[in-house]
Write a protein that holds these residues in place. Sequence first.
Motif, PDB file in Angstrom:
ATOM      1  N   LEU A 113       0.621  -1.452  -0.091  1.00 33.88           N
ATOM      2  CA  LEU A 113       0.517   0.091   0.017  1.00 33.88           C
ATOM      3  C   LEU A 113       0.872   0.790  -0.242  1.00 33.88           C
ATOM      4  O   LEU A 113       0.879   2.501  -0.557  1.00 33.88           O
ATOM      5  CB  LEU A 113      -1.031   0.376   1.214  1.00 33.88           C
ATOM      6  N   ARG A 118      -0.430   5.172  -0.635  1.00 36.83           N
ATOM      7  CA  ARG A 118      -2.145   4.948  -0.093  1.00 36.83           C
ATOM      8  C   ARG A 118      -1.381   4.206   1.450  1.00 36.83           C
ATOM      9  O   ARG A 118      -2.132   3.747   2.098  1.00 36.83           O
ATOM     10  CB  ARG A 118      -2.788   3.445  -0.705  1.00 36.83           C
ATOM     11  N   GLU A 121      -4.275   3.406   4.269  1.00 34.72           N
ATOM     12  CA  GLU A 121      -4.050   2.205   4.753  1.00 34.72           C
ATOM     13  C   GLU A 121      -2.671   1.292   4.593  1.00 34.72           C
ATOM     14  O   GLU A 121      -3.237   0.793   5.701  1.00 34.72           O
ATOM     15  CB  GLU A 121      -5.027   1.901   3.143  1.00 34.72           C
ATOM     16  N   GLU A 124      -2.518   1.279   8.678  1.00 38.76           N
ATOM     17  CA  GLU A 124      -3.730   1.176   9.506  1.00 38.76           C
ATOM     18  C   GLU A 124      -3.017  -0.486   9.506  1.00 38.76           C
ATOM     19  O   GLU A 124      -3.975  -0.865  10.249  1.00 38.76           O
ATOM     20  CB  GLU A 124      -5.176   0.491   8.281  1.00 38.76           C
TER      21      GLU A 124
END
Length: 468
Positions: A113, A118, A121, A124
């Motif tokens: 990611l 990204r 994300e 996370e």
Amino acid sequence: MFDDDFEFDSPEEALSSVERYEEMIRNKDQYFFDADAFEKIIDYYIEKNDPVKALQVVEYALSQHPYASGFFVKQAQLFIMTNQTAKAFKMLEKAETLETSNPDIYVLRGNLLENQDRHEEALENYQKALLFAEETDEICLQIAYVYQNLGAYENAIVYLKRCLEANMEHQDALYELAFCYDVLDKQEESIHFYEQYIDEEPYSYAAWYNLGNAYIKLEMYEKAIDAYDYAILIKENFAAAYFNKGNALVGLERYMDAINVYRQTFEYEQPDAETYCCMGECYEKLEMMDEARSFYKKAVKLDARLAEGWFGIGVTLDFEERWFESLHFYKKALELDNANPEYWFALGDSYSKLGNVEEAEQAYEKVMELAPDDIEIWLDYSSLMFEEGKNEEAIGILSEGIKINAQAAELYYRMVAYLFANGQYQEAINYLEQALISDPEKSELLFEYLPQLQNNKVIIDILNRYIS
């Protein structure tokens, strides 16, 4: 036929197992290996930089151990190595359905990611990995990198500190922490952290080195030298510490000491262009131009794209009043670094000294475009015009400079001289009063440029009023 369970721990056993695996492939047979054995065979091919064979092993492993999430993770890792990103994501999904607590799943997905920008994300996934991982230092470092990419350096610092809490000897975290403090211009906070860190880890050469770097940015050169000396004491071959100690000595104008320290770096690593260039600058400061030029030449011989080296050669020639020769080297530096105002300024000065007014003007105008807050360019450019008898142009240039640098008393005092010479006495007096309000201590600048004003009663009366 299926072979018995097969495990190995030593390199010899690993190689033996690889041979058995390859024998199995040649014979088109099917032996049984336990999961640990398969993992080691896969790692063998990864180390051999043969991801295609490693993927084949994973296929066999999954046929015998279809519920082992680790093989899906290995497969994802190999798909990443072979630029098959979509397949990598799918394998990680399969692994997660089998074992949600495997931190490697979330680390690899976070990497994927992050490579796709990204970032949220990725964060996370890294946070999930932290929940399940026993060793968290590398994950914290990855999180810090993401925050750096987002420009969130304060958050990066939090996770770099967590990384160091998990592993006090993590060198990369120490250097990244120094970088973040530097970007945030929090050198005092950086110093406080490294001092505390050194209290717990007094033999961390990286901590001493970064402490020295923080001191040097605050121009606390003596303390920086002490810190670098500790780093060198712990790690004698620490070339970067010698180099930065040399820079600290330059800050103290101890140029010959700096040269000797720079030379020590060559005992531990190959001579490089930057170090030669720094030694050249030291000799230049000592006005030992032959030696300076020699080291600048060594620098550009090692790295022909080092603009600073070519510029240094030009400076040494300029010092010797070899202005025409200096032009070639200034131009060479500008070919490599066209946006450097210092190089344009030097080029303009050489043209000015050679009487090439038009070329000097073009160079000076480039400096004003690149560095309008450089007071000297307004003084030098206007002086060139004034000496050419172009008083109005000189006044115009200085007026523009004052608009941009309204607090620069030097410009006001010079304007007084130009206006008096141009017969604009009342305007000159107005500028003189502004100059004296701004900085009465610099009033001598007026007489340095136009000594005859010392005999002007009006000027002297105004000066006495402000200075006494």
